[in-house]
Each structure stands twice: as C-alpha cells, then as structure tokens.
Motif scaffolding. Structure first.
Motif, PDB file in Angstrom:
ATOM      1  N   TRP A  86       0.799  -1.224   0.000  1.00 18.89           N
ATOM      2  CA  TRP A  86       0.000   0.000   0.000  1.00 18.89           C
ATOM      3  C   TRP A  86       0.838   1.283   0.000  1.00 18.89           C
ATOM      4  O   TRP A  86       0.516   2.218  -0.731  1.00 18.89           O
ATOM      5  CB  TRP A  86      -0.978   0.023   1.185  1.00 18.89           C
ATOM      6  N   PRO A  87       1.904   1.375   0.804  1.00 20.63           N
ATOM      7  CA  PRO A  87       2.664   2.644   0.822  1.00 20.63           C
ATOM      8  C   PRO A  87       3.157   3.042  -0.570  1.00 20.63           C
ATOM      9  O   PRO A  87       3.038   4.208  -0.956  1.00 20.63           O
ATOM     10  CB  PRO A  87       3.823   2.340   1.784  1.00 20.63           C
ATOM     11  N   VAL A  88       3.683   2.101  -1.326  1.00 26.11           N
ATOM     12  CA  VAL A  88       4.169   2.428  -2.677  1.00 26.11           C
ATOM     13  C   VAL A  88       2.989   2.598  -3.629  1.00 26.11           C
ATOM     14  O   VAL A  88       2.910   3.570  -4.379  1.00 26.11           O
ATOM     15  CB  VAL A  88       5.124   1.325  -3.172  1.00 26.11           C
ATOM     16  N   ARG A  89       2.068   1.653  -3.563  1.00 29.13           N
ATOM     17  CA  ARG A  89       0.934   1.663  -4.492  1.00 29.13           C
ATOM     18  C   ARG A  89       0.082   2.920  -4.363  1.00 29.13           C
ATOM     19  O   ARG A  89      -0.404   3.453  -5.367  1.00 29.13           O
ATOM     20  CB  ARG A  89       0.076   0.434  -4.176  1.00 29.13           C
ATOM     21  N   PHE A  90      -0.060   3.425  -3.150  1.00 34.81           N
ATOM     22  CA  PHE A  90      -0.892   4.607  -2.942  1.00 34.81           C
ATOM     23  C   PHE A  90      -0.058   5.862  -2.678  1.00 34.81           C
ATOM     24  O   PHE A  90      -0.499   6.804  -2.027  1.00 34.81           O
ATOM     25  CB  PHE A  90      -1.923   4.342  -1.837  1.00 34.81           C
ATOM     26  N   ARG A  91       1.179   5.853  -3.183  1.00 38.22           N
ATOM     27  CA  ARG A  91       2.023   7.062  -3.288  1.00 38.22           C
ATOM     28  C   ARG A  91       2.272   7.745  -1.931  1.00 38.22           C
ATOM     29  O   ARG A  91       2.177   8.968  -1.831  1.00 38.22           O
ATOM     30  CB  ARG A  91       1.382   8.061  -4.271  1.00 38.22           C
ATOM     31  N   ALA A  92       2.552   6.969  -0.917  1.00 32.43           N
ATOM     32  CA  ALA A  92       2.746   7.565   0.408  1.00 32.43           C
ATOM     33  C   ALA A  92       4.051   8.361   0.484  1.00 32.43           C
ATOM     34  O   ALA A  92       5.121   7.844   0.138  1.00 32.43           O
ATOM     35  CB  ALA A  92       2.737   6.473   1.478  1.00 32.43           C
ATOM     36  N   GLN A  93       3.944   9.609   0.900  1.00 40.65           N
ATOM     37  CA  GLN A  93       5.139  10.386   1.256  1.00 40.65           C
ATOM     38  C   GLN A  93       5.610   9.955   2.630  1.00 40.65           C
ATOM     39  O   GLN A  93       6.778  10.053   2.953  1.00 40.65           O
ATOM     40  CB  GLN A  93       4.801  11.881   1.292  1.00 40.65           C
ATOM     41  N   ALA A  94       4.662   9.543   3.425  1.00 42.03           N
ATOM     42  CA  ALA A  94       4.995   9.048   4.763  1.00 42.03           C
ATOM     43  C   ALA A  94       3.864   8.139   5.239  1.00 42.03           C
ATOM     44  O   ALA A  94       2.711   8.317   4.848  1.00 42.03           O
ATOM     45  CB  ALA A  94       5.173  10.202   5.740  1.00 42.03           C
ATOM     46  N   VAL A  95       4.220   7.162   6.064  1.00 42.60           N
ATOM     47  CA  VAL A  95       3.245   6.323   6.771  1.00 42.60           C
ATOM     48  C   VAL A  95       3.383   6.651   8.251  1.00 42.60           C
ATOM     49  O   VAL A  95       4.501   6.672   8.782  1.00 42.60           O
ATOM     50  CB  VAL A  95       3.517   4.822   6.537  1.00 42.60           C
ATOM     51  N   VAL A  96       2.269   6.942   8.888  1.00 37.79           N
ATOM     52  CA  VAL A  96       2.267   7.269  10.316  1.00 37.79           C
ATOM     53  C   VAL A  96       1.548   6.149  11.058  1.00 37.79           C
ATOM     54  O   VAL A  96       0.426   5.786  10.697  1.00 37.79           O
ATOM     55  CB  VAL A  96       1.547   8.615  10.563  1.00 37.79           C
ATOM     56  N   TYR A  97       2.196   5.607  12.079  1.00 37.66           N
ATOM     57  CA  TYR A  97       1.581   4.523  12.843  1.00 37.66           C
ATOM     58  C   TYR A  97       2.077   4.580  14.283  1.00 37.66           C
ATOM     59  O   TYR A  97       2.921   5.420  14.643  1.00 37.66           O
ATOM     60  CB  TYR A  97       1.896   3.156  12.207  1.00 37.66           C
ATOM     61  N   GLY A  98       1.563   3.670  15.096  1.00 42.18           N
ATOM     62  CA  GLY A  98       1.977   3.591  16.506  1.00 42.18           C
ATOM     63  C   GLY A  98       1.950   2.134  16.932  1.00 42.18           C
ATOM     64  O   GLY A  98       2.487   1.284  16.240  1.00 42.18           O
ATOM     65  N   HIS A  99       1.308   1.879  18.063  1.00 44.92           N
ATOM     66  CA  HIS A  99       1.025   0.533  18.577  1.00 44.92           C
ATOM     67  C   HIS A  99       2.247  -0.201  19.123  1.00 44.92           C
ATOM     68  O   HIS A  99       2.151  -0.892  20.133  1.00 44.92           O
ATOM     69  CB  HIS A  99       0.368  -0.321  17.487  1.00 44.92           C
TER      70      HIS A  99
END
Ligand code: FE2
Ligand code: FE2
Length: 293
Positions: A228-241
């Motif tokens: 998904w990050p590449v496929r949906f053109r992510a400049q950044a992925v933000v997460y936690g957990h």
C-alpha cells in the motif's frame, strides 16, 4: 508541550498511544500545543481505553489544532470491564466516530482531507484496517499454529479478552472487511496526488522485527497492506502501537512510529519523549535522526 518550531509555516504533526488513563500521560497530553494556529495533528490511536478519556483528549486537542485526524487503536476498541460504555466491536467504533464528528475530528469514515501546507498537496488518509494474525512467527505455517506458539509462550494480547469483533465472526473477518472497503477508497484517489497513510498498526511487517517478543507481531498488522505505501504514493506512513518511536524507511517510503507509550516505557529512555512529531514539511534526514528511538 509545543513542539520545537522547525519551520515558520503550518506543520502536519503526529502522535499516538497517548494512553491517557495514566495520570502522567494525561499530563503530557494536556500540554500538547501547536506552534502555529494552522497546525494539524494526527492522533494515531490508543488514546485510552475508556470512551470518556478518548472524548476528553480529542476534545482538548481539537480546540487547539486547526484540524485533528484520528484513527482507532486496539485500546479504544476494547470493551473493558471498567468502562461504562458497553458497546462492542463495530458498534463501539461507530460510536467513537460519532463522538469525533461532534468534536470536528476527522475519522476513517470521513472524506480524506488534503494538506495544502508546505510539503503538500497531500491526501491525509486515516485508515482502520486492524490485524489478521498473518504476521506469523518463525516456524508457524498458519495463524492457528502462530497463536498456539503465543499461548505456549504466555505472550498473548489482551485484545483476545476485550477486543470483540461483533457483528463479524472474528477479528480476521473484521480486518478483511476493513481492508476491502479501505483499499477501494484509496484506489479511487486522484492518481497524481501523494498521500500520508495513517494507521494504528504498521502497514509493513519490518518494524515488528525489533519487538521484545516477536511472537506478539500477530496482533500488529496484516501482510495484505505491504504494498500500500508504494501503491498509494505515500510520502509518509504514520503509525503507533509498537511503543517503539522511530523513523524507518521501507521501499523508499518513510515510516514514522509516533507513540508516547506507557510511563514505564518512556521513563526508561535516556531522553524525554519528543511529541508530537513533525510529518510535513519533511525534516532533513540529519534533524529527523534525533527522533530515532
Ligand atoms: Fe498503545
Ligand atoms: Fe495499540
């Protein structure tokens, strides 16, 4: 606690895992402030276990920031015995979405906002895709085998007790439904527009490799979001957990784990917690490295 002013213009900031049920964390959450009145804040889940705590924190932050974007963590989805709100599963999630709408907070059920400040335009996409036990531990050939390993090691998520999937038959089925509807929405975005993908759980498996108990990764995401990050053109992925705040790069995409974590965790670290973290405009790698956990 205003973040250090790294730019003069508005900034897209992010934090997760505030766990405001702890008094020390609540005090930190109370001090989160923007530098510019136009700053946005992403809150990537695990605000707290009790619905009243979640409402308090998001209400407080939404009065300070131009926009607050929230995704649920597993803790918000717990139907904990100490919470007066008894709703379970999807019904509980929908209730929290309604609370957010009353507060003006953006949720995964709303149109994705577009960040038009420096580093934009970028679609900020809050996602809720849960997990499906597909981050199998070494030696396991199936989710059943992976879970058996976890139970025999005594490393089992509390989600098994409090995170109910109703009306879905299982957490995997709920995850499957969330994946299908979310993927469809992301695929419909204008193809030229980059994104910031926000999810409580990591979208790729690699960040879980440094966890203290690798068998716990089963409760941390799904292999089905790996592209998904590449496929949906992510400049950044933000997460936690994970409660392991740091910046990592996967397939050329920046992944930011932005958690505060439990007091017993952040008190142990050499440096005090740096929250919220700046997502856009992107910091130069040299200054970003000071955030590495
Ligand atoms: Fe957490
Ligand atoms: Fe979590």
């Amino acid at each position: 606690m205003p973040a250090a002013p790294d730019t003069t213009g508005p900034r897209l900031l992010a934090v997760s895992d505030l766990h405001v049920g702890f008094a020390a964390n609540r005090a930190i959450a109370e001090r989160i402030e923007p530098v510019s009145a136009a700053d946005w804040l992403i809150v990537a889940g695990d605000v707290g276990e009790r619905a009243a705590d979640v409402e308090w924190a998001l209400g407080t932050l939404s009065e300070r920031f131009a926009k607050v974007v929230w995704v649920p963590g597993n803790h918000e989805l717990w139907t904990h015995s100490r919470d007066t709100l008894r709703l379970r599963g999807d019904e509980r999630y929908r209730h929290l979405v309604e609370v957010c709408r009353r507060l003006g907070v953006v949720t995964p059920e709303d149109p994705y906002p577009v960040w038009a400040g420096e580093g934009g335009p970028v679609v900020v996409a809050p996602l809720f895709v849960l997990y499906d036990y597909s981050f199998l531990p070494a030696g396991a050939a199936s989710a059943a085998e992976g879970l058996a390993q976890a139970y025999s090691a005594g490393v089992v998520s509390t989600d098994e007790r409090w995170l109910h999937p109703d009306p879905f038959p299982s957490r995997e089925a709920w995850c499957d439904h969330r994946l299908a509807t979310t993927e469809r929405r992301l695929a419909e975005l204008p193809p030229g527009l980059p994104t910031v993908l926000v999810n409580h759980f990591p979208l790729v498996r690699e960040p879980t490799a440094v966890m203290r108990y690798p068998v716990f990764a089963q409760w941390c995401g799904t292999v089905r979001t790996a592209d998904w990050p590449v496929r949906f053109r992510a400049q950044a992925v933000v997460y936690g957990h994970l409660h392991i705040p740091r910046t990592t790069w996967h397939d050329g995409v920046r992944h930011e784990e932005v958690s505060l974590g439990y007091p017993r965790e952040w008190r142990r670290r050499a440096a005090p917690p740096v929250i919220p973290r700046q997502i856009l405009p992107a910091l130069a790698p040299r200054s970003a490295s000071r955030f590495r956990g």
